[in-house]
Write a protein that holds these residues in place. Structure first.
Motif, PDB file in Angstrom:
ATOM      1  N   HIS A 344      73.373  69.726   9.380  1.00  0.00           N
ATOM      2  CA  HIS A 344      74.156  68.665   8.601  1.00  0.00           C
ATOM      3  C   HIS A 344      75.448  68.516   9.343  1.00  0.00           C
ATOM      4  O   HIS A 344      75.935  69.617   9.776  1.00  0.00           O
ATOM      5  N   GLN A 345      75.935  67.425   9.528  1.00  0.00           N
ATOM      6  CA  GLN A 345      77.333  67.171  10.067  1.00  0.00           C
ATOM      7  C   GLN A 345      78.348  66.746   9.175  1.00  0.00           C
ATOM      8  O   GLN A 345      78.201  66.008   8.450  1.00  0.00           O
ATOM      9  N   VAL A 346      79.348  67.522   8.953  1.00  0.00           N
ATOM     10  CA  VAL A 346      80.341  67.464   7.900  1.00  0.00           C
ATOM     11  C   VAL A 346      81.449  66.872   8.441  1.00  0.00           C
ATOM     12  O   VAL A 346      82.102  67.210   9.575  1.00  0.00           O
ATOM     13  N   GLY A 378      82.042  73.678   0.256  1.00  0.00           N
ATOM     14  CA  GLY A 378      81.526  75.102  -0.694  1.00  0.00           C
ATOM     15  C   GLY A 378      81.439  76.157   0.300  1.00  0.00           C
ATOM     16  O   GLY A 378      82.103  75.936   1.645  1.00  0.00           O
ATOM     17  N   ALA A 379      81.202  77.393  -0.032  1.00  0.00           N
ATOM     18  CA  ALA A 379      81.308  78.479   0.756  1.00  0.00           C
ATOM     19  C   ALA A 379      80.325  78.442   1.938  1.00  0.00           C
ATOM     20  O   ALA A 379      80.451  79.058   3.198  1.00  0.00           O
ATOM     21  N   ASP A 380      79.328  77.544   2.234  1.00  0.00           N
ATOM     22  CA  ASP A 380      78.725  77.277   3.385  1.00  0.00           C
ATOM     23  C   ASP A 380      79.155  76.178   4.017  1.00  0.00           C
ATOM     24  O   ASP A 380      78.499  76.041   5.381  1.00  0.00           O
ATOM     25  N   GLY A 381      80.514  75.744   3.917  1.00  0.00           N
ATOM     26  CA  GLY A 381      81.019  74.832   4.811  1.00  0.00           C
ATOM     27  C   GLY A 381      80.536  73.566   4.678  1.00  0.00           C
ATOM     28  O   GLY A 381      80.927  72.503   5.075  1.00  0.00           O
ATOM     29  N   ASP A 382      79.571  73.277   3.629  1.00  0.00           N
ATOM     30  CA  ASP A 382      78.923  71.694   3.446  1.00  0.00           C
ATOM     31  C   ASP A 382      79.682  71.119   2.178  1.00  0.00           C
ATOM     32  O   ASP A 382      80.269  71.894   1.584  1.00  0.00           O
TER      33      ASP A 382
END
Length: 921
Positions: A344-346, A378-382
């Motif tokens: 995924h690209q945030v 979130g904690a996962d950066g997503d």
């Protein structure tokens, strides 16, 4: 004593033959398609004017007032030739203005403003309501968008072309492959059962000799899509429909092309579109266009189709615009793009906004890219949406989907662009999923979508954190000013009455919200129940629906229903438009009738159990029914709507009963209803005495001690003058006991700092303002907020999001910055800024502050700085305005129009604390 000399400061008055500016018809900068046949015209006198002595209005349809000896420049009724459907005229004005030496200067003519009426009568419509054949209605969020089109031929391009359009749903119009107009989310959000807006467009330049194709894209929108916290669908109907009429005029001839059964309907590229859920598009689903006459992008061309179905639809509810249109007003580029291990690209746009993204890099043909919009990571950066999922009231303990997901499948056509204009989202971040190619900043753009409101107010000071606080409040309001004043742009998007009543004074200083609010108040009145109850949310499906809902009991709450009184009053103060008061007066009386009947007829069971015989004052206590109460107080109990149904909120509700009767007495006075004003003032005093009897002890302390209850006691004048000191001391004690932290929720927060400042506790007000531990405003700034949070700990110390991160209500605090820190406010009894008070009240070590406001009179500017020599004040006062300037150690001075400088030496003594203006007496 107050000086009346303009020499109290150093005056710089600039006189020139400028022209009047800021022309308005009603409260609109643009009056295209209006339904008002006698619009009121307004302007600001030219810069440098001291006082307008006379004016002259002239119009292109032959009306000329000649010289009118009058200082009036606001809401002058049009008195020219009778206006009918399609009437158009341009008007301009010039003024004669009095100079400082008593001479008179004639201004130049203003720039002209066009006014054009739409279709006023059902008989003006040759078009019929049409829609797609849809024997089985798909499930909510799974309903496709349809394209409706017609091809027609004209021998020559007409002299004038107009399109009038509206829909049951959201529509877009395209003519010969070009999008018609720049409005978004048309026909907009209103209580559709009573009011449906029609947009009028000038299409002259888009028409061409020969073959022309008109095409509309139609989706669910507010009409039948899911909406609000409960995600209810089909609020107004089960089938979408379009009504459109093109009128081509040359000389005396007119050709009309209206929607009817000859129009063709086809599938569109939109697989589904929902304002809450998102939009799904598959560009492969577009048919090949008919012929090769258009070079427009494929998605804008008209495909083949089947015959449209004629539907039933009202022509009586159709009306023109009251508020500015909704537009794409700003575009943001990414500040970062991060590829996660998941692929995924945030994308981080650096600002929480309302709208959508435009994606120009899609996948390979047949590949689907998913866009997940959110306010936090979130904690996962997503992107995470967990904090935005609403409770499912029909399944206790369960949550509904947050929505906010778009999908696009590419066809591979050159120049393919995804821009989901049939949904909106609240977001700072977008998770782009399923796209193998790395995004570059130019590949994705965030589009801010809001009602196109004119900016009126500014603020800046020497503290950058306060500047940031002011900025995030402005952003939060902009994100929630889409068609109606919403509470949040993601989870609900609903026009909550309580949120708007407490923020509208701030909003009216920062933006021109007069037309915007009048449009919303039209819906509030339409949604009012027969017994006078004001619905919590407007627009809504109307009283028959809301009163029968299983959650109907939550309507009629104090502080929410009172918006029908508080909002018009604040608009009147901002604009001096008594018509806003008049058109809401009957609804106000019906609401007060409900409150009064409830207070007189019912006693709370606990009170009745304690004392079977009611005391005389209890007839004025509003202590039964459901009330939201203070709502979201720090460290308060978790909200329990069903428990609140039987709770005793009398201390809050009776306070609003007092405030509403006080305001209605003032409104009656402004409307010339003197006898009603006297009766209402007497009722207000009886309610005040009842509140004091029930909720103050013998020492003058509030018996249900909370910051909010003490604040209301002072802000709503529920206590006698000699009791204010005791209640103030109690409030101070509660604040100190909370570690000098805010303890108020939704309702009382706007009044907290002003109440402290007005009652001798200015330093404490600044301590609260500058508090940087939880709960406080600066916690939001320090934790990187770009909009106001719903909760004081919306993003906790560990970075976990809680509920909405985009609620403007707590942002009402910035009115303190305008009125106290910078020191600009209206004088008591003034409306439309005819009389102002300029009184900086520095604190918290600030060394400078400045504010400006474009009032109905013109631009007001206040700026001060401190140095070793004391305080130096500069002010600009507009034409027709009188300012009282109050500085430490100096006698108050009256300043007229012009630019002024006032020094206040550091060695100056003290002056008695003046009475400060409050919106609510």
């Amino acid at each position: 004593m107050t000086s009346t000399s303009l020499d109290a400061g150093v005056e710089e008055t600039h006189l020139a033959q400028h022209a009047p500016t800021r022309l308005r018809a009603e409260h609109l900068l643009e009056a295209m398609g209006t339904a008002n046949t006698r619009p009121r015209l307004s302007w600001c006198p030219p810069e440098g004017t001291l006082l307008q002595a006379a004016y002259q209005i002239t119009t292109s349809n032959g009306w000329d007032t000649g010289r009118m000896e009058s200082a009036q420049h606001l809401l002058v009724p049009y008195s020219g030739p009778a206006l009918e459907s399609r009437s158009r005229f341009e008007w301009q004005v010039r003024t004669w203005n009095t100079n400082a030496d008593g001479t008179e200067t004639e201004s130049a003519w203003s720039k002209p403003m066009p006014v054009e009426l739409g279709l006023l009568h059902a008989s003006d419509w040759a078009a019929r309501w049409i829609g797609p054949e849809e024997p089985v209605v798909p499930a909510p969020r799974e309903r496709p968008g349809y394209a409706l089109h017609k091809t027609f031929t004209v021998a020559a391009a007409p002299e004038v072309g107009r399109a009038y359009a509206t829909a049951h749903g959201i529509y877009e119009l395209f003519l010969n492959g070009q999008r018609v107009g720049d409005q978004q989310l048309t026909p907009g959000s209103t209580s559709y059962n009573t009011t449906l807006q029609v947009q009028a467009y000038d299409i002259t330049a888009l028409l061409r000799p020969g073959t022309n194709t008109i095409r509309a894209v139609l989706t669910d929108g507010w009409y039948r899509g899911t909406f609000g916290y409960t995600r209810d669908a089909g609020m107004y109907g089960t089938h979408t429909a379009l009504l459109a009429q093109l009128e081509l005029r040359s000389g005396d001839s007119r050709t009309v092309i209206g929607t009817d059964e000859s129009w063709l309907v086809s599938r569109s590229e939109i697989l589904s579109a929902d304002l809450m859920g998102g939009q799904r598009v598959d560009f492969r689903r577009l048919d090949e266009p008919e012929g090769k006459e258009s070079a427009a992008p494929k998605e804008l061309q008209a495909p083949k189709g089947s015959a449209a179905v004629v539907r039933n639809g009202s022509y009586e509810t159709l009306t023109g615009p009251v508020a500015p249109p909704t537009r794409l007003v700003e575009e943001l580029v990414p500040v970062s793009i991060t590829r996660l291990a998941s692929g995924h690209q945030v994308v981080d746009f650096g600002q929480n906004i309302h709208g959508w993204v435009r994606l120009t890099r899609l996948g390979a043909p047949g590949e689907t890219v998913t866009l997940v919009y959110g306010e936090a990571l979130g904690a996962d950066g997503d992107v995470t949406l967990d904090h935005l999922r609403p409770h499912d009231f029909r399944r206790p303990g369960q949550f509904l989907s947050a929505g906010q997901v778009d999908e696009v499948t590419a066809s591979g056509a050159p120049g393919e662009v995804f821009e989901p204009r049939h949904t909106t989202h609240g977001f700072q971040y977008v998770s782009v999923q399923g796209l193998p190619a790395d995004l570059a900043p130019g590949d994705i753009t965030a589009c801010l979508v809001q009602t196109d409101l004119e900016s009126l107010g500014t603020f800046t000071c020497s503290d950058e954190r306060l500047n940031k606080l002011h900025e995030i409040v402005q952003w939060s309001f902009r994100d929630n000013a889409c068609e109606v004043p919403t509470d949040c742009p993601q989870r609900e998007k609903a026009g909550w009455t309580g949120d708007w009543q407490l923020f509208v004074p701030t909003a009216a200083y920062l933006y021109d919200v007069a037309g915007f609010s009048r449009k919303w108040l039209n819906d509030v009145r339409a949604d009012q129940w027969e017994n006078g109850v004001i619905a919590n949310i407007s627009p809504s499906p109307g009283p028959d629906t809301t009163s029968a809902d299983f959650m109907a009991f939550v309507n009629g709450s104090a502080g929410w229903g009172d918006a029908i009184v508080m909002v018009p009053w604040e608009l009147y103060l901002a604009t001096r438009d008594t018509h806003i008061l008049e058109e809401n007066w009957e609804a106000m009386k019906r609401w007060l009738g409900f409150v009064r009947t409830t207070a007189e007829s019912n006693r709370h069971p606990d009170r009745a159990a304690a004392n079977p015989a009611p005391a005389p004052h209890e007839q004025y206590l509003w202590d039964t029914g459901f009330h939201w109460g203070e709502w979201m107080e720090p460290d308060g109990p978790e909200p329990d709507l069903f428990a609140a149904r039987s709770a005793d909120h009398g201390i809050v509700a009776t306070a609003y009963y007092r405030n509403t009767t006080t305001l209605m007495a003032l409104i009656a006075g402004a409307l010339g209803r003197r006898e009603e004003a006297v009766v209402l003032a007497e009722l207000s005093e009886n309610v005040r005495q009842a509140w004091s009897t029930e909720y103050l002890d013998s020492a003058g302390h509030v018996t249900q001690p909370s910051q909010a209850n003490c604040v209301r006691a002072l802000a709503f004048d529920l206590v006698r003058e000699e009791q204010r000191a005791a209640v103030t001391a109690q409030l101070v004690s509660l604040i100190r006991a909370a570690g000098t932290h805010v303890g108020t929720g939704f309702l009382a927060t706007p009044y907290l700092l002003p109440v402290l400042a007005e009652n001798g506790e200015l330093d404490l007000a600044y301590e609260l303002l500058m508090q940087d531990s939880e709960p406080s405003w600066l916690v939001m700034v320090d934790r990187g907020a770009t909009t106001m949070w719903e909760l004081w700990n919306g993003l906790d110390a560990d970075g976990h999001p809680r509920q909405s991160l985009n609620h403007y209500s707590k942002g009402a605090v910035v009115s303190f910055l305008h009125r106290y820190t910078a020191g600009l406010r209206q004088a008591p009894g003034s409306a439309g800024y005819e009389r102002i008070i300029i009184e900086p009240r520095p604190g918290a070590g600030l060394t400078s502050a400045a504010t400006s406001h474009i009032s109905p009179q013109g631009l007001i500017e206040v700026q001060w700085v401190t140095d070793d020599g004391g305080l130096q004040l500069s002010a600009a006062v507009p034409p027709g305005t009188i300012a009282e300037v109050r500085l430490p150690g100096q006698p108050p001075a009256v300043a007229g129009p012009g630019k002024h400088h006032f020094p206040a030496p550091a060695s100056g003594g003290t002056t008695p604390e003046p009475q400060l203006v409050r919106s609510a007496p």
